[in-house]
Design a protein around this motif. Structure first.
Motif, short mmCIF file in Angstrom:
data_model
loop_
_atom_site.label_atom_id
_atom_site.label_comp_id
_atom_site.label_asym_id
_atom_site.label_seq_id
_atom_site.Cartn_x
_atom_site.Cartn_y
_atom_site.Cartn_z
N THR A 1 59.86 36.84 43.16
CA THR A 1 58.45 37.15 43.23
C THR A 1 58.18 38.59 42.98
N LEU A 2 59.19 39.33 43.11
CA LEU A 2 58.79 41.14 43.26
C LEU A 2 59.47 41.61 42.06
N ASP A 3 60.05 40.66 41.23
CA ASP A 3 60.44 41.30 39.84
C ASP A 3 59.24 41.64 39.06
N PRO A 4 59.29 42.87 38.65
CA PRO A 4 58.19 43.10 37.79
C PRO A 4 57.98 42.63 36.41
N HIS A 5 58.94 42.13 35.91
CA HIS A 5 59.14 41.25 34.61
C HIS A 5 58.82 39.92 34.73
N ALA A 6 58.68 39.41 35.80
CA ALA A 6 58.61 37.93 35.90
C ALA A 6 57.28 37.48 36.21
N VAL A 7 56.70 36.40 35.42
CA VAL A 7 55.39 35.74 35.55
C VAL A 7 55.58 34.47 36.14
N PRO B 1 57.46 41.76 26.81
CA PRO B 1 58.37 40.86 27.06
C PRO B 1 58.45 40.48 28.63
N LEU B 2 58.19 39.32 29.09
CA LEU B 2 58.28 38.83 30.41
C LEU B 2 59.06 37.57 30.50
N ARG B 3 59.38 37.09 31.80
CA ARG B 3 60.03 35.82 32.09
C ARG B 3 59.43 35.32 32.69
N VAL B 4 59.35 33.76 32.54
CA VAL B 4 58.76 32.71 33.18
C VAL B 4 59.84 32.44 34.26
N ALA B 5 59.34 32.57 35.34
CA ALA B 5 60.27 32.62 36.63
C ALA B 5 59.74 31.65 37.48
N GLY C 1 54.29 45.35 38.33
CA GLY C 1 54.64 45.01 36.84
C GLY C 1 53.42 44.92 36.28
N ALA C 2 52.40 44.58 36.64
CA ALA C 2 51.33 44.22 35.78
C ALA C 2 50.57 45.70 35.46
N GLN C 3 50.56 46.54 36.50
CA GLN C 3 50.20 47.99 36.18
C GLN C 3 50.90 48.68 35.02
N ALA C 4 52.36 48.42 35.19
CA ALA C 4 52.84 49.13 34.22
C ALA C 4 52.93 48.49 32.89
N ALA C 5 52.96 47.15 32.67
CA ALA C 5 53.01 46.38 31.57
C ALA C 5 51.39 46.71 30.62
N PHE C 6 50.44 46.79 31.44
CA PHE C 6 49.12 47.03 30.89
C PHE C 6 48.12 48.30 30.94
#
Length: 845
Positions: A138-144, A172-176, A193-198
């Protein structure tokens, strides 16, 4: 009264079940349509409200930014540290697109949350890691974590890659795992992660706040001293906003559905008029035996109430079934665009069912009122001797014009709470008043018909001319149904022509390129970068390329945000579909051009000043809210954005905001340029060619008109239903008349008239009355269409258009009604004229 109903009404309904079934069918159809529309809209709104509550949780208040890019996250520390704040949950909201398992691009809503705090306010947002995932997923910035709707839409399993669009590239994100939030496709991820990605570093969309026990909301807000670009919103603000803005749409749909119930009342009127005429000897005998006039009135009203009760019960059942099918196959949208992405379940309420059933019973009773009065006024002794018919209502020639004049005055009244209530009342009074004018109108129209030398045609015309009160019974349903059909035809034709001409104005280019739906929320995350735009302008074959930037512009929390459009404006009078004249430019003041909806909703009339909240983007990527003043030079038509739009010059927008992003590019090709080759070059410029969409002006125009025709297809079906109900009324009315005139037909047979000549008399009367009814219906329909086009449409949706009457289609409609009415009258007379002439006049010996 109960005994009377039990011994007389119910056996009569059973004995003439086939005839009364037609009236019950009309009531059932009207109730079913209206109730199904109510169920669909109520279910969709309830589902949307439930989804908003699940995603937004149950905070005491929500702090939101006034701009599209949110507010500085430094405010969160101040809010969380306040002693009266028990819990503060920061949230990033992103509307974007993602690629599904088959490579298709679909809308996706992304929420960036603090997984340790947000579930305490909104348990449905709790990220549920898939089996085998790390406990820190849940804390992984690339996990959704996808909700059930997103899981079905994108068909991805845990561990699969999810490509989410940001700008003109894919993140690229990963379904967790998943989350339990209902509603539209939704992905939850860590807020950092959302702030960085968008591209939202240092920004927040909202803070959900739960206050400590006993805390005073006003005192907390005062002590927080929030900046001007942050406001406190109610938790149910989104639901209230959608309810307010979709209310006119829902009311218009309901009124349209009640058209069938309105015309059904005339069919009940005709059926019961036939029943009264056929049972005159029974009523006469009962009257001689002691049945009073009041009891005769109650008897017929009881029959009409029974018709309404049975039809309404069946209508509630049918409406529930229609709503179930519509929600399964069409969703809760029904073409309005308010509940897109919502898959509601049926919400049945007994109160609403009782209300619509009551409307059905009321319509049936109103339809049976005049036949009941006719039965009450009959003279039993004369009727028993065959010397009298059911009485007619006393003539009131002033009533029809008075009702129509009152309807015209009501059309001038303003809307009530955004609803065209007076306009609906105006339409009703025009219809009722026009029907009340039928006898006088028939007399006036038939006055110009020259007498025929043929005896059967002479009898037909003279009887149609002198027995004008019978015309009301015969053609009232035709006038009502045809006038509604004409009004809807004119309204739809006017709207379609206006949209077609509007598209010709707003689509001047040869090729359009975009990466987000126009005006949608994805415009803030799916855009064309500046280097792409610069390179595209100099491609071979490009004569001109105009950039357009569209962004939401929140002005009123109770309404959806209008759209701010920045585009080149060298000649607004040529490039914008203006309404009225342009105001002269004022020196040292920026100009704005507002849509009709914007002018109506926000009082932005030409010549006024308009303050727009904009977001200034600094060179370091920071953002701050600013207010910019504009001078409104003119109003333009915009049939794409009901909530309002403002157009300003592209140069003014960039100077004020520093925003160089573009949502659309419009290309005018050089003579002889190859469009396919240009599209290939544009794809080569994009980091991911699949993220850009191409459309030619002709394709956009054809697709838009296709959507328009599909949205209004239900109106054509309702027109057909109304016409059929009107023809049933003609059949019932003429059946009643030929039954009452059987002695007349027998006498004509003794005088030498053949069966064919007697049929010709009835058919001639039907043709005369139906033709007069068609002309009256046409005139009344044109009057109603003026109210629909020039009052209901602007008051409900803030769109104006020119009235266009498709005379060819209207003439064909009227001709079809006249032919069908004539044939219906002739068929209704066949049974009566087939009786033996001697038997027909035997009662007079």
């Amino acid at each position: 009264m109960f005994t009377l109903l039990r011994h007389l009404s119910w056996p009569e309904l059973r004995h003439h079940a086939g005839r009364h079934a037609v009236a019950m069918l009309a009531v059932m159809l009207g109730v079913a349509l209206a109730f199904s529309v109510h169920l669909i809209n109520a279910s969709a709104l309830a589902e949307f409200a439930g989804a908003v509550r699940s995603v937004g949780g149950e905070p005491d208040l929500t702090l939101r930014g006034s701009g599209t890019r949110g507010f500085d996250e430094a405010i969160y520390a101040r809010v969380a540290a306040h002693p009266q704040v028990a819990l503060a949950s920061p949230v990033i909201e992103i509307d974007s697109y993602a690629i599904d398992a088959s490579g298709q691009r679909k809308p996706l809503r992304v929420l960036g949350i603090d997984a340790l705090v947000a579930p305490q306010l909104a348990p449905a947002l709790l990220p549920q890691a898939a089996e085998g995932s790390s406990r820190f997923a849940t804390l992984d910035p690339h996990a959704v974590f996808l909700n059930p709707t997103a899981q079905r839409s994108f068909a991805l399993d845990a561990g699969d890659a999810l490509q989410v669009q940001s700008g003109l590239s894919l993140q690229p994100l990963r379904v967790a795992g998943g989350n339990a939030a209902p509603g539209v496709p939704l992905a939850v991820m860590d807020i950092a992660g959302a702030q960085a990605a968008f591209d939202r570093l240092g920004r927040l969309s909202r803070i959900d706040v739960r206050l400590a026990a006993g805390a005073d909301r006003a005192s907390v807000l005062r002590e927080l001293a929030l900046p001007a670009d942050v406001r406190a919103a109610a938790p149910d603000e989104a639901t209230a906003r959608l309810s307010n803005v979709s209310r006119a749409y829902r009311v218009n749909l309901t009124v349209l559905a009640l058209v069938a119930l309105f015309t059904g009342a005339f069919l009940v009127f005709s059926i019961l008029s036939l029943a009264v005429a056929k049972r005159l000897p029974q009523f006469a005998l009962l009257g001689v035996l002691g049945l009073t006039a009041r009891e005769r009135l109650q008897l017929v009203l009881a029959e009409s109430a029974l018709l309404g009760i049975v039809g309404s019960v069946l209508g509630i059942a049918a409406g529930t079934g229609l709503a179930l099918l519509a929600l399964r196959w069409l969703g809760g949208d029904l073409g309005g665009g308010y509940f897109e992405g919502v898959a509601p379940t049926l919400r049945f309420t007994a109160g609403a069912a009782a209300l619509y059933a009551g409307l059905g019973v009321l319509a049936a009773v109103v339809g049976g009122a005049l036949p009941a009065r006719a039965a009450q006024r009959m003279a039993p002794a004369q009727a028993l001797k065959g010397l009298g018919e059911a009485g007619h209502a006393p003539s009131r020639p002033w009533l029809g014009p008075a009702l129509m004049a009152a309807g015209a005055l009501l059309a001038l009244a303003p809307p009530v709470a955004g609803l065209a209530l007076f306009a609906y009342a105006s339409v009703a009074l025009l219809l009722i008043g026009g029907i009340a004018c039928v006898p006088a109108g028939v007399a006036l129209l038939l006055r110009w018909v020259r007498p025929s030398t043929q005896p059967q045609w002479l009898l037909a015309i003279e009887r149609a001319r002198h027995l004008r009160s019978s015309a009301t019974v015969a053609v009232a349903g035709v006038v009502a149904s045809l006038s509604l059909a004409v009004a809807l035809t004119v309204m739809v034709a006017s709207f379609r022509d206006a949209v077609s001409r509007w598209l010709d104005t707003v689509l001047p280019a040869d090729l359009y390129v975009r990466t987000a739906s126009p005006g949608g929320g994805g415009n803030e995350t799916a855009w064309l970068p500046p280097d792409f735009v610069v390179a595209a302008r100099v491609l071979p074959g490009v004569a001109r390329a105009e950039a357009l930037r569209a962004t939401a512009m929140p002005l009123d929390p109770s309404r959806p945000a209008p759209v701010l459009i920045a585009r080149p404006l060298e000649d607004p009078a040529r490039t914008l579909p203006l309404v009225g004249e342009l105001m002269p430019e004022t020196p040292d003041t920026r100009s704005a051009y507002v849509s009709e909806a914007m002018a109506a909703l926000y009082d932005a009339a030409p010549g006024t000043r308009l303050t727009l909240p904009l977001t200034r983007i600094g060179a370091d990527g920071s953002a701050r809210s600013i207010d910019a003043d504009f001078f409104v030079r003119g109003v333009w038509r915009d049939y794409a954005r009901q909530h309002g739009a403002v157009v300003i010059a592209e140069s003014d927008f960039r100077a004020l905001t520093g925003d160089t992003r573009v949502n659309d590019l419009a290309f005018t090709l050089a003579p002889g340029a190859d469009m396919a080759a240009l599209q290939q070059r544009l794809r080569a410029l994009a980091p991911d060619p699949a993220l850009i969409e191409f459309a030619q002006a002709s394709e956009i125009r054809a697709a838009s008109l296709r959507i328009f025709d599909r949205s209004f297809a239900v109106t054509y079906w309702l027109q057909a239903v109304a016409i059929v109900i009107g023809l049933f009324g003609i059949a019932a009315s003429f059946s009643a008349q030929v039954l009452a005139r059987r002695k007349e037909f027998g006498l004509l047979a003794h005088l030498g008239f053949t069966r064919r000549q007697v049929l010709a008399i009835v058919a001639g009367e039907g043709a005369a009355w139906t033709a007069a009814g068609a002309l009256l219906g046409l005139a009344l329909g044109l009057a109603v269409s003026v109210v629909l086009v020039h009052v209901v449409n602007p008051q409900s949706f803030h769109w104006t258009m020119e009235l266009l009457a498709p005379w060819g289609r209207l003439a064909a409609l009227c001709a079809a009604v006249v032919v069908a009415g004539t044939l219906t009258a002739a068929l209704a007379a066949r049974q009566a004229v087939s009786r033996d002439a001697v038997l027909a006049v035997k009662e007079d010996w």
